[in-house]
Design a protein around this motif. Structure first.
Motif, short mmCIF file in Angstrom:
data_model
loop_
_atom_site.label_atom_id
_atom_site.label_comp_id
_atom_site.label_asym_id
_atom_site.label_seq_id
_atom_site.Cartn_x
_atom_site.Cartn_y
_atom_site.Cartn_z
N PRO A 57 0.82 -1.22 0.00
CA PRO A 57 0.00 0.00 0.00
C PRO A 57 0.85 1.27 0.00
CG PRO A 57 -0.90 -1.59 1.54
CD PRO A 57 0.40 -2.17 1.06
N LYS A 58 0.37 2.25 -0.70
CA LYS A 58 1.13 3.48 -0.86
C LYS A 58 1.56 4.08 0.47
CE LYS A 58 0.87 8.03 -3.12
NZ LYS A 58 0.01 8.94 -3.93
N GLU A 59 0.66 4.03 1.48
CA GLU A 59 0.97 4.63 2.77
C GLU A 59 2.03 3.85 3.53
OE1 GLU A 59 -2.91 2.23 3.27
OE2 GLU A 59 -1.91 3.47 1.76
N HIS A 60 2.34 2.63 3.08
CA HIS A 60 3.37 1.82 3.73
C HIS A 60 4.65 1.76 2.90
CE1 HIS A 60 0.08 -0.72 6.00
NE2 HIS A 60 0.06 0.57 6.31
N TYR A 61 4.67 2.46 1.78
CA TYR A 61 5.77 2.29 0.84
C TYR A 61 7.11 2.73 1.41
CZ TYR A 61 8.55 2.56 -3.44
OH TYR A 61 9.52 2.41 -4.39
N GLU A 62 7.13 3.85 2.12
CA GLU A 62 8.43 4.29 2.67
C GLU A 62 8.91 3.34 3.76
OE1 GLU A 62 10.97 8.08 4.37
OE2 GLU A 62 8.85 8.37 3.89
N ALA A 64 8.35 0.13 3.92
CA ALA A 64 8.87 -1.05 3.22
C ALA A 64 10.23 -0.76 2.61
CB ALA A 64 7.88 -1.48 2.14
N SER A 65 10.38 0.43 2.05
CA SER A 65 11.66 0.83 1.47
C SER A 65 12.75 0.88 2.53
CB SER A 65 11.52 2.20 0.79
OG SER A 65 10.59 2.16 -0.26
N PHE A 66 12.42 1.48 3.67
CA PHE A 66 13.38 1.57 4.78
C PHE A 66 13.78 0.18 5.25
CE2 PHE A 66 14.35 1.59 9.29
CZ PHE A 66 15.23 2.66 9.44
N LEU A 67 12.80 -0.67 5.47
CA LEU A 67 13.07 -2.00 6.02
C LEU A 67 13.97 -2.81 5.09
CD1 LEU A 67 12.03 -3.18 8.71
CD2 LEU A 67 10.38 -4.50 7.38
N ILE A 68 13.69 -2.78 3.80
CA ILE A 68 14.48 -3.57 2.85
C ILE A 68 15.82 -2.91 2.56
CG2 ILE A 68 14.53 -4.41 0.46
CD1 ILE A 68 11.48 -4.80 0.72
N ALA A 69 15.85 -1.59 2.50
CA ALA A 69 17.10 -0.88 2.19
C ALA A 69 18.19 -1.17 3.21
CB ALA A 69 16.84 0.62 2.12
N TYR A 70 17.82 -1.30 4.48
CA TYR A 70 18.79 -1.52 5.55
C TYR A 70 18.79 -2.95 6.07
CZ TYR A 70 19.02 3.56 5.50
OH TYR A 70 19.17 4.87 5.11
N LYS A 85 5.75 -8.45 5.46
CA LYS A 85 4.45 -7.78 5.48
C LYS A 85 3.88 -7.72 6.89
CE LYS A 85 -0.03 -7.78 3.09
NZ LYS A 85 -0.88 -7.69 4.29
N ASP A 86 4.04 -8.80 7.66
CA ASP A 86 3.55 -8.82 9.04
C ASP A 86 4.19 -7.71 9.87
OD1 ASP A 86 1.89 -10.97 8.60
OD2 ASP A 86 3.21 -12.45 9.53
N GLN A 87 5.48 -7.47 9.66
CA GLN A 87 6.16 -6.44 10.44
C GLN A 87 5.60 -5.05 10.13
OE1 GLN A 87 7.92 -8.10 12.62
NE2 GLN A 87 7.45 -9.83 11.27
N ILE A 88 5.39 -4.79 8.85
CA ILE A 88 4.88 -3.48 8.44
C ILE A 88 3.43 -3.29 8.87
CG2 ILE A 88 4.40 -2.00 6.45
CD1 ILE A 88 6.79 -3.42 5.06
N ASP A 89 2.60 -4.29 8.62
CA ASP A 89 1.19 -4.19 9.00
C ASP A 89 1.05 -4.04 10.52
OD1 ASP A 89 0.54 -4.48 6.36
OD2 ASP A 89 -0.15 -6.56 6.52
N GLY A 90 1.83 -4.81 11.26
CA GLY A 90 1.74 -4.74 12.72
C GLY A 90 2.20 -3.41 13.27
N ALA A 91 3.26 -2.85 12.69
CA ALA A 91 3.76 -1.56 13.15
C ALA A 91 2.74 -0.45 12.88
CB ALA A 91 5.09 -1.25 12.48
N TYR A 92 2.12 -0.48 11.70
CA TYR A 92 1.13 0.56 11.39
C TYR A 92 -0.16 0.36 12.17
CZ TYR A 92 3.78 3.09 7.92
OH TYR A 92 4.72 3.88 7.32
N LYS A 93 -0.45 -0.86 12.54
CA LYS A 93 -1.64 -1.11 13.37
C LYS A 93 -1.51 -0.38 14.70
CE LYS A 93 -4.26 -4.90 15.47
NZ LYS A 93 -4.40 -6.38 15.56
#
Length: 275
Positions: A57-62, A64-70, A85-93
């Motif tokens: 999702p667009k609102e999670h794109y940065e 996801a970029s941060f997580l994979i970049a580092y 995906k679980d890490q990103i969804d859980g953090a935004y939740k």
């Protein structure tokens, strides 16, 4: 602390035709070089990671970029897309649910809530399990200080893990320490960091490779409160109160072995020494 790790190889296979049906997103400029390098390091996982970056999702794109970049190379090659995906969804939740998390600057949210590990422990998917355990404790708290106290006061009872040098390995992962019901300061700190992060409290590991009195090392936890870092640990007294305060105050700035370190998901110039 001796570095140990065990890799579990997981591959996500996505048909090539799927990629031809999506429009590639341009990498955000701040992550462009890092993402290109990460994708090269990921080997056979490259297509799956590209697909994920193009469909998150667009609102999670940065995030996801941060997580994979580092992301460490070992994780780029092994972590499944559902895990990431679980890490990103859980953090935004929890960012949406808890006011102390929703107010965080992105730099703190990305680096101290979103990450899924502390050091070189096995990558357990603890986030939702810990959320279910710890969110009921903090849902009615008034602020982040009360939330921190609620987690600190109940983590031993909820997880049934105690200090014990008979644990299987030094860098014991959260689920393994729960299985064994024991950990030393490193494993206990992993548990506490992950418990805090699971409810949107920014947390990181801290510690010293060796006290100046040469009586060993120690690990503890730092939490972000109102723009400052405060220390605590699995057996808490209060924020910035602990048995090791005097020893920490004698840290030797001239010798990296006796420094006080804090961990960071985003790589820094100085590395946290493990002995």
């Amino acid at each position: 602390m001796k570095k140990l790790s065990r890799l579990v190889f997981v591959f996500t296979i996505i048909p090539f035709f799927v990629f031809s049906q999506i429009k590639n997103r341009a990498f955000l400029s701040k992550y462009d070089t890092l993402l290109k390098k990460a994708l090269l390091q990921s080997g056979e996982r490259k297509d799956s990671l590209c697909y994920f970056l193009n469909t998150v999702p667009k609102e999670h794109y940065e995030a996801a970029s941060f997580l994979i970049a580092y992301m460490p190379e070992r994780d780029l090659k092994t972590l499944s897309i559902p895990y990431i995906k679980d890490q990103i969804d859980g953090a935004y939740k929890v960012k949406k649910e808890f006011p102390w998390c929703s107010k965080l600057p992105d730099s703190i949210f990305f680096n101290e809530v979103l990450p899924y590990y502390c050091f070189d422990e096995e990558r357990d998917n603890w986030r939702n399990d810990f959320y279910l355990k710890f969110s009921p404790l903090v849902k009615n708290t008034k602020d982040v200080r009360q939330a921190i106290k609620a987690v600190n006061a109940n983590i031993r009872e909820l997880l049934s893990v105690e200090y014990n040098t008979k644990r299987s390995i030094v860098n014991i992962s959260p689920f393994q320490s729960i299985k064994e019901k024991m950990a030393t300061c490193t494993g206990l700190s992993f548990l506490l960091v992950d418990a805090f992060r699971s409810v949107g409290i920014p947390a990181r590991m801290a510690g010293t490779p060796m006290w100046t009195n040469m009586k060993g090392n120690h690990s503890w936890v730092e939490v972000w409160v109102d723009g400052q870092w405060y220390f605590t640990e699995y057996y808490p007294e209060d924020l910035n109160k602990a048995w090791f305060l005097a020893d920490a105050g004698r840290a030797d700035i001239s010798n990296p072995r006796h420094w006080i370190y804090a961990s960071s998901y985003k790589p820094k110039e100085t590395y946290f020494r493990l002995e």
